[in-house]
Every structure is written in C-alpha cells, then in structure tokens.
Design a protein around this motif. Structure first.
Motif, PDB file in Angstrom:
ATOM      1  N   TYR A 146      50.704  11.290  16.369  1.00 34.00           N
ATOM      2  CA  TYR A 146      50.191  12.151  15.298  1.00 34.00           C
ATOM      3  C   TYR A 146      48.777  11.754  14.903  1.00 34.00           C
ATOM      4  O   TYR A 146      48.382  10.587  15.025  1.00 34.00           O
ATOM      5  N   LYS A 147      48.023  12.731  14.416  1.00 35.26           N
ATOM      6  CA  LYS A 147      46.718  12.477  13.813  1.00 35.26           C
ATOM      7  C   LYS A 147      46.986  12.256  12.332  1.00 35.26           C
ATOM      8  O   LYS A 147      47.497  13.146  11.654  1.00 35.26           O
ATOM      9  N   VAL A 148      46.664  11.063  11.837  1.00 40.20           N
ATOM     10  CA  VAL A 148      47.033  10.688  10.477  1.00 40.20           C
ATOM     11  C   VAL A 148      45.790  10.371   9.669  1.00 40.20           C
ATOM     12  O   VAL A 148      44.912   9.633  10.107  1.00 40.20           O
ATOM     13  N   SER A 149      45.731  10.947   8.471  1.00 39.52           N
ATOM     14  CA  SER A 149      44.664  10.646   7.516  1.00 39.52           C
ATOM     15  C   SER A 149      45.309  10.099   6.260  1.00 39.52           C
ATOM     16  O   SER A 149      46.372  10.563   5.845  1.00 39.52           O
ATOM     17  N   ILE A 150      44.646   9.117   5.662  1.00 35.10           N
ATOM     18  CA  ILE A 150      45.125   8.553   4.400  1.00 35.10           C
ATOM     19  C   ILE A 150      44.104   8.886   3.325  1.00 35.10           C
ATOM     20  O   ILE A 150      42.926   8.567   3.454  1.00 35.10           O
ATOM     21  N   VAL A 151      44.574   9.533   2.270  1.00 30.55           N
ATOM     22  CA  VAL A 151      43.708   9.870   1.142  1.00 30.55           C
ATOM     23  C   VAL A 151      43.534   8.628   0.273  1.00 30.55           C
ATOM     24  O   VAL A 151      44.512   7.950  -0.046  1.00 30.55           O
ATOM     25  N   GLN A 152      42.292   8.325  -0.083  1.00 30.24           N
ATOM     26  CA  GLN A 152      42.010   7.216  -1.002  1.00 30.24           C
ATOM     27  C   GLN A 152      41.640   7.824  -2.352  1.00 30.24           C
ATOM     28  O   GLN A 152      40.482   8.086  -2.641  1.00 30.24           O
ATOM     29  N   ASN A 153      42.665   8.101  -3.159  1.00 31.32           N
ATOM     30  CA  ASN A 153      42.431   8.740  -4.451  1.00 31.32           C
ATOM     31  C   ASN A 153      41.880   7.753  -5.470  1.00 31.32           C
ATOM     32  O   ASN A 153      42.293   6.593  -5.496  1.00 31.32           O
ATOM     33  N   PRO A 154      40.988   8.228  -6.353  1.00 33.37           N
ATOM     34  CA  PRO A 154      40.446   7.354  -7.386  1.00 33.37           C
ATOM     35  C   PRO A 154      41.441   7.076  -8.522  1.00 33.37           C
ATOM     36  O   PRO A 154      41.255   6.141  -9.280  1.00 33.37           O
ATOM     37  N   THR A 155      42.489   7.871  -8.627  1.00 34.78           N
ATOM     38  CA  THR A 155      43.503   7.798  -9.698  1.00 34.78           C
ATOM     39  C   THR A 155      42.881   7.728 -11.096  1.00 34.78           C
ATOM     40  O   THR A 155      43.372   7.019 -11.964  1.00 34.78           O
ATOM     41  N   ILE A 156      41.832   8.506 -11.281  1.00 35.53           N
ATOM     42  CA  ILE A 156      41.218   8.638 -12.605  1.00 35.53           C
ATOM     43  C   ILE A 156      41.873   9.791 -13.351  1.00 35.53           C
ATOM     44  O   ILE A 156      42.188   9.684 -14.526  1.00 35.53           O
ATOM     45  N   SER A 157      42.098  10.885 -12.630  1.00 34.18           N
ATOM     46  CA  SER A 157      42.779  12.037 -13.214  1.00 34.18           C
ATOM     47  C   SER A 157      43.464  12.801 -12.089  1.00 34.18           C
ATOM     48  O   SER A 157      43.071  12.692 -10.920  1.00 34.18           O
ATOM     49  N   LEU A 158      44.472  13.568 -12.446  1.00 33.94           N
ATOM     50  CA  LEU A 158      45.162  14.383 -11.451  1.00 33.94           C
ATOM     51  C   LEU A 158      44.180  15.348 -10.794  1.00 33.94           C
ATOM     52  O   LEU A 158      44.198  15.519  -9.570  1.00 33.94           O
ATOM     53  N   GLU A 159      43.310  15.947 -11.574  1.00 36.00           N
ATOM     54  CA  GLU A 159      42.339  16.910 -11.030  1.00 36.00           C
ATOM     55  C   GLU A 159      41.428  16.253  -9.992  1.00 36.00           C
ATOM     56  O   GLU A 159      41.150  16.834  -8.943  1.00 36.00           O
ATOM     57  N   ASP A 160      40.945  15.030 -10.283  1.00 42.80           N
ATOM     58  CA  ASP A 160      40.087  14.324  -9.329  1.00 42.80           C
ATOM     59  C   ASP A 160      40.853  13.986  -8.050  1.00 42.80           C
ATOM     60  O   ASP A 160      40.330  14.118  -6.940  1.00 42.80           O
ATOM     61  N   ASP A 161      42.098  13.556  -8.214  1.00 45.99           N
ATOM     62  CA  ASP A 161      42.896  13.195  -7.051  1.00 45.99           C
ATOM     63  C   ASP A 161      43.202  14.410  -6.179  1.00 45.99           C
ATOM     64  O   ASP A 161      43.191  14.315  -4.951  1.00 45.99           O
ATOM     65  N   VAL A 162      43.456  15.541  -6.796  1.00 43.70           N
ATOM     66  CA  VAL A 162      43.683  16.777  -6.040  1.00 43.70           C
ATOM     67  C   VAL A 162      42.407  17.173  -5.295  1.00 43.70           C
ATOM     68  O   VAL A 162      42.456  17.552  -4.118  1.00 43.70           O
ATOM     69  N   ALA A 163      41.261  17.041  -5.948  1.00 45.90           N
ATOM     70  CA  ALA A 163      39.985  17.391  -5.308  1.00 45.90           C
ATOM     71  C   ALA A 163      39.724  16.502  -4.087  1.00 45.90           C
ATOM     72  O   ALA A 163      39.305  16.999  -3.030  1.00 45.90           O
ATOM     73  N   VAL A 164      39.973  15.192  -4.212  1.00 46.46           N
ATOM     74  CA  VAL A 164      39.771  14.274  -3.085  1.00 46.46           C
ATOM     75  C   VAL A 164      40.743  14.629  -1.957  1.00 46.46           C
ATOM     76  O   VAL A 164      40.367  14.641  -0.777  1.00 46.46           O
ATOM     77  N   THR A 165      41.984  14.932  -2.297  1.00 49.29           N
ATOM     78  CA  THR A 165      42.982  15.302  -1.287  1.00 49.29           C
ATOM     79  C   THR A 165      42.555  16.570  -0.553  1.00 49.29           C
ATOM     80  O   THR A 165      42.658  16.654   0.677  1.00 49.29           O
TER      81      THR A 165
END
Length: 142
Positions: free
Chosen positions: A29-48
């Motif tokens: 599989y081609k796998v990517s790992i999101v590195q979320n800032p965990t500052i806010s849900l909105e920011d984490d969704v944007a990074v994802t």
C-alpha cells in the motif's frame, strides 16, 4: 485501492503509526501519515485535507482516538473512498469529542462481553475485531 492515509489521536503524533505503516507498506500500500498540529479540530481537518490532496487516487482515511473526529470532518473530501475508525471517536452530526467522552459507550459482542478498546475498529458502520498481530502496532497510538 492503494492509498491509505493515517490520522493520529490527540496527545501523540504521527510517529505512533510507525508499526501500522510498516505492515501496510509491506503489503504494497501507499501510506501517508498526517502530522496534525492538534491545535484545533478545524486546523487538523485542514492539514488532513492537504495530505489527501497529494494522493494519486482514492484513499482510505484511517483515524485513531481523536483522529476519528478529524476523519469524520475530512471524510467528505472527494478523494476519500472509505473511513476506518480504530478505537476512535465517530461523532454524529452535532456531537463533539467533548460530548462523547462525557459518557463513553460500552462496546459488547453478541455474547455480552465487553471489547477491549484497542482491539476494535469501526469499518463502514460495523464493529470489527482487529487481528491480534496488528494490536502491538496500534498500541503506539494510545
């Protein structure tokens, strides 16, 4: 479907997916790992969504713990073909992580036994037991 995007939970980072990453890569599989800032849900969704934008086709979006809330929000992105919740929050419309942790649900099998949180995934709305050999890798997420 070759693309899998992994989203970590709160209070950890993407390194927690290392074991799962290696297993999935080993299966081609081609796998990517999101590195979320965990500052806010909105920011984490944007990074994802930024990580999803880099995929070369449809992707399975996988979330653990708080990452379930992130994938729920990011799940409407056009490249998302499926959502996988691994011991994760799966908020319904109008729910938040805060409202879910207030009174956590008990997951039980047909015989009434309680599942261990670490061994359960919710895939396409169905509770599924995870194969034991994958549990050590998932434990890093907790």
């Amino acid at each position: 479907m070759n693309n899998i995007v992994l989203v970590h939970g709160g209070f950890v980072d993407g390194a927690g997916w290392e074991g799962v990453y290696k297993i999935l890569k080993g299966h081609g599989y081609k796998v990517s790992i999101v590195q979320n800032p965990t500052i806010s849900l909105e920011d984490d969704v944007a990074v994802t969504k930024r990580v999803l934008a880099t995929q070369d086709g449809p992707a399975i979006l996988v979330g653990h713990s708080y990452g379930g809330a992130v994938i729920t929000e990011a799940g409407n992105y056009p490249k998302v073909s499926a959502l996988v919740y691994i011991a994760a929050f799966a908020p319904d419309k109008g729910e938040s992580v805060g409202s879910l942790i207030k009174d956590p649900p008990q997951l039980r099998d047909p015989d009434g036994r309680t599942f261990y949180q670490e061994s359960v995934a919710i895939i396409a709305g169905r509770t599924t037991q995870i194969q034991p050999e994958y549990l050590p890798a998932l434990a890093y997420q907790g």
